[in-house]
Design a protein around this motif. Structure first.
Motif, PDB file in Angstrom:
ATOM      1  N   ALA A 127      32.532  56.942  35.851  1.00 17.20           N
ATOM      2  CA  ALA A 127      33.678  56.430  35.094  1.00 17.20           C
ATOM      3  C   ALA A 127      34.472  57.553  34.419  1.00 17.20           C
ATOM      4  O   ALA A 127      35.713  57.528  34.409  1.00 17.20           O
ATOM      5  N   ASP A 128      33.787  58.553  33.841  1.00 21.40           N
ATOM      6  CA  ASP A 128      34.494  59.622  33.142  1.00 21.40           C
ATOM      7  C   ASP A 128      35.336  60.451  34.099  1.00 21.40           C
ATOM      8  O   ASP A 128      36.466  60.845  33.776  1.00 21.40           O
ATOM      9  N   HIS A 129      34.797  60.736  35.277  1.00 14.99           N
ATOM     10  CA  HIS A 129      35.550  61.486  36.289  1.00 14.99           C
ATOM     11  C   HIS A 129      36.774  60.685  36.729  1.00 14.99           C
ATOM     12  O   HIS A 129      37.893  61.224  36.788  1.00 14.99           O
ATOM     13  N   ALA A 130      36.581  59.402  37.033  1.00 14.04           N
ATOM     14  CA  ALA A 130      37.690  58.554  37.475  1.00 14.04           C
ATOM     15  C   ALA A 130      38.766  58.464  36.401  1.00 14.04           C
ATOM     16  O   ALA A 130      39.971  58.523  36.695  1.00 14.04           O
ATOM     17  N   ARG A 131      38.354  58.332  35.152  1.00 15.95           N
ATOM     18  CA  ARG A 131      39.323  58.207  34.050  1.00 15.95           C
ATOM     19  C   ARG A 131      40.206  59.438  33.968  1.00 15.95           C
ATOM     20  O   ARG A 131      41.432  59.328  33.776  1.00 15.95           O
ATOM     21  N   GLU A 132      39.610  60.615  34.111  1.00 11.98           N
ATOM     22  CA  GLU A 132      40.391  61.839  34.045  1.00 11.98           C
ATOM     23  C   GLU A 132      41.353  61.951  35.231  1.00 11.98           C
ATOM     24  O   GLU A 132      42.495  62.415  35.077  1.00 11.98           O
ATOM     25  N   ILE A 133      40.923  61.527  36.405  1.00 13.37           N
ATOM     26  CA  ILE A 133      41.807  61.532  37.576  1.00 13.37           C
ATOM     27  C   ILE A 133      43.037  60.673  37.320  1.00 13.37           C
ATOM     28  O   ILE A 133      44.170  61.075  37.591  1.00 13.37           O
ATOM     29  N   PHE A 134      42.829  59.475  36.777  1.00 11.60           N
ATOM     30  CA  PHE A 134      43.954  58.566  36.537  1.00 11.60           C
ATOM     31  C   PHE A 134      44.857  59.074  35.415  1.00 11.60           C
ATOM     32  O   PHE A 134      46.058  58.817  35.421  1.00 11.60           O
ATOM     33  N   ARG A 135      44.301  59.810  34.465  1.00 16.49           N
ATOM     34  CA  ARG A 135      45.133  60.364  33.390  1.00 16.49           C
ATOM     35  C   ARG A 135      46.097  61.420  33.906  1.00 16.49           C
ATOM     36  O   ARG A 135      47.114  61.705  33.271  1.00 16.49           O
ATOM     37  N   GLN A 136      45.781  62.010  35.053  1.00 21.64           N
ATOM     38  CA  GLN A 136      46.637  63.042  35.633  1.00 21.64           C
ATOM     39  C   GLN A 136      47.673  62.475  36.601  1.00 21.64           C
ATOM     40  O   GLN A 136      48.421  63.226  37.231  1.00 21.64           O
ATOM     41  N   HIS A 137      47.728  61.166  36.727  1.00 19.18           N
ATOM     42  CA  HIS A 137      48.630  60.523  37.689  1.00 19.18           C
ATOM     43  C   HIS A 137      50.092  60.791  37.342  1.00 19.18           C
ATOM     44  O   HIS A 137      50.479  60.830  36.177  1.00 19.18           O
ATOM     45  N   VAL A 138      50.887  61.004  38.371  1.00 19.50           N
ATOM     46  CA  VAL A 138      52.339  61.150  38.223  1.00 19.50           C
ATOM     47  C   VAL A 138      53.018  60.103  39.084  1.00 19.50           C
ATOM     48  O   VAL A 138      52.750  60.042  40.292  1.00 19.50           O
ATOM     49  N   PRO A 139      53.853  59.203  38.471  1.00 20.97           N
ATOM     50  CA  PRO A 139      54.213  59.149  37.054  1.00 20.97           C
ATOM     51  C   PRO A 139      53.040  58.724  36.184  1.00 20.97           C
ATOM     52  O   PRO A 139      52.080  58.125  36.671  1.00 20.97           O
ATOM     53  N   GLU A 140      53.133  59.022  34.899  1.00 19.13           N
ATOM     54  CA  GLU A 140      52.044  58.766  33.964  1.00 19.13           C
ATOM     55  C   GLU A 140      51.704  57.282  33.902  1.00 19.13           C
ATOM     56  O   GLU A 140      52.583  56.420  33.931  1.00 19.13           O
ATOM     57  N   ILE A 141      50.400  56.995  33.825  1.00 16.04           N
ATOM     58  CA  ILE A 141      49.922  55.618  33.721  1.00 16.04           C
ATOM     59  C   ILE A 141      49.583  55.326  32.269  1.00 16.04           C
ATOM     60  O   ILE A 141      48.880  56.122  31.629  1.00 16.04           O
ATOM     61  N   PRO A 142      50.060  54.220  31.697  1.00 17.35           N
ATOM     62  CA  PRO A 142      49.714  53.868  30.314  1.00 17.35           C
ATOM     63  C   PRO A 142      48.210  53.774  30.134  1.00 17.35           C
ATOM     64  O   PRO A 142      47.487  53.407  31.072  1.00 17.35           O
ATOM     65  N   PRO A 143      47.691  54.114  28.949  1.00 16.19           N
ATOM     66  CA  PRO A 143      46.239  54.094  28.714  1.00 16.19           C
ATOM     67  C   PRO A 143      45.573  52.779  29.103  1.00 16.19           C
ATOM     68  O   PRO A 143      44.461  52.786  29.661  1.00 16.19           O
TER      69      PRO A 143
END
Length: 283
Positions: A127-143
């Motif tokens: 989960a922690d790895h996946a969360r960081e991947i999604f935080r780097q998404h362009v365009p930005e994804i809301p929390p």
């Protein structure tokens, strides 16, 4: 995000196969519709996946197209009979429909293979790895959407658990193991997760080492889902502009060949575990 109004990937595949059968039979849409006793408009809607089709009608259409492959036809019938809503339907208001189609594809696959060069495969991420991947998404994804995507990815991994888990082979480039996604602590945890997953009998993880040099398919994420019969296999490509699904006979053949060549370049599962352990110790 709006609810699903477009046909599912599974219904689209059935429609595609029916169109292929008609074209192989040499019948035009007008001739085929007359043979089936329906209007041409109805046939066009079936082949475009706007209309569904019953198992009985599907068998009749296959017979009219002189398809003698009983196993293939019955596999298609099973696809149209299974109309249960999967767990992924809970996310239809929250996530892109292409992700729901991916979860549906995985759920029904008889076997899965993935080859990836840039990062750890989604089915093997914690989960922690996946969360960081999604935080780097362009365009930005809301929390809040990041958390929806993390929970969705974790539920997708259900195909690797349970009484009858789906066999899964992952071919991962060594570069992905050295990338410290989320920092060294998160990276070490992710590598240990890979080691733990690799101990399961139905999961095979092999690393493509740097020394393998150039390999086919580098630069893209390739996913191969085996259907009940080879004709219903599917290739899934994860590209910068979106997801793509391939099912033409020559495409399936080419990607099976590509996977065999990548596998030849990869380390054995045992040597892979040794390398993952070594990298984790030096983070």
């Amino acid at each position: 995000m709006a609810g699903r109004s477009a046909p599912t990937g599974r219904r689209i595949r059935v429609a595609t196969e029916l169109r292929k059968l008609r074209e192989r039979s040499g019948l035009t849409a007008t001739e085929a519709a007359r043979l089936h006793g329906i209007g041409q408009g109805q046939l066009s809607n079936i082949e475009a996946a706007r209309f569904g089709v019953s198992g009985e009608r599907l068998r009749a259409m296959a017979q009219n197209y002189e398809c003698s492959d009983h196993a293939f036809v019955e596999a298609l019938v099973d696809m149209v009979k299974d109309r249960k809503r999967g767990w992924w339907s809970e996310y239809q208001e929250l996530l892109p429909m292409s992700l729901l189609d991916l979860a549906e594809l995985e759920h029904h696959a008889h076997r899965l293979r993935g080859a990836i060069t840039a990062h750890i495969p989604g089915l093997l991420q914690n989960a922690d790895h996946a969360r960081e991947i999604f935080r780097q998404h362009v365009p930005e994804i809301p929390p809040s959407d990041v958390e929806h995507r993390v929970s969705f990815r974790m539920k997708r991994q259900g195909v690797l658990r349970g009484a009858e888990p789906t066999p899964y082979q992952a071919l991962i480039h060594e570069a992905a193991l050295h990338t410290e996604v989320g920092g060294s602590g998160t990276a070490r945890s992710q590598l240990q997760h890979l080691l733990d997953m690799s101990e399961q009998d139905h999961i095979t993880i092999q690393v493509i080492p740097f020394k393998a040099g150039a390999i086919p398919g580098s630069g893209q994420s390739i996913y191969y889902a085996y259907g009940p019969v080879p004709e219903l296999d599917t290739v899934h490509l994860d590209q910068s502009h979106g997801l793509a699904y391939l099912d033409a006979e020559i495409q399936l053949h080419n990607y099976r060949t590509l996977f065999s060549r990548i596998e030849d370049a990869a380390l054995s599962p045992e040597d892979t575990r040794d390398l993952i352990h070594h990298i984790g110790q030096h983070l």
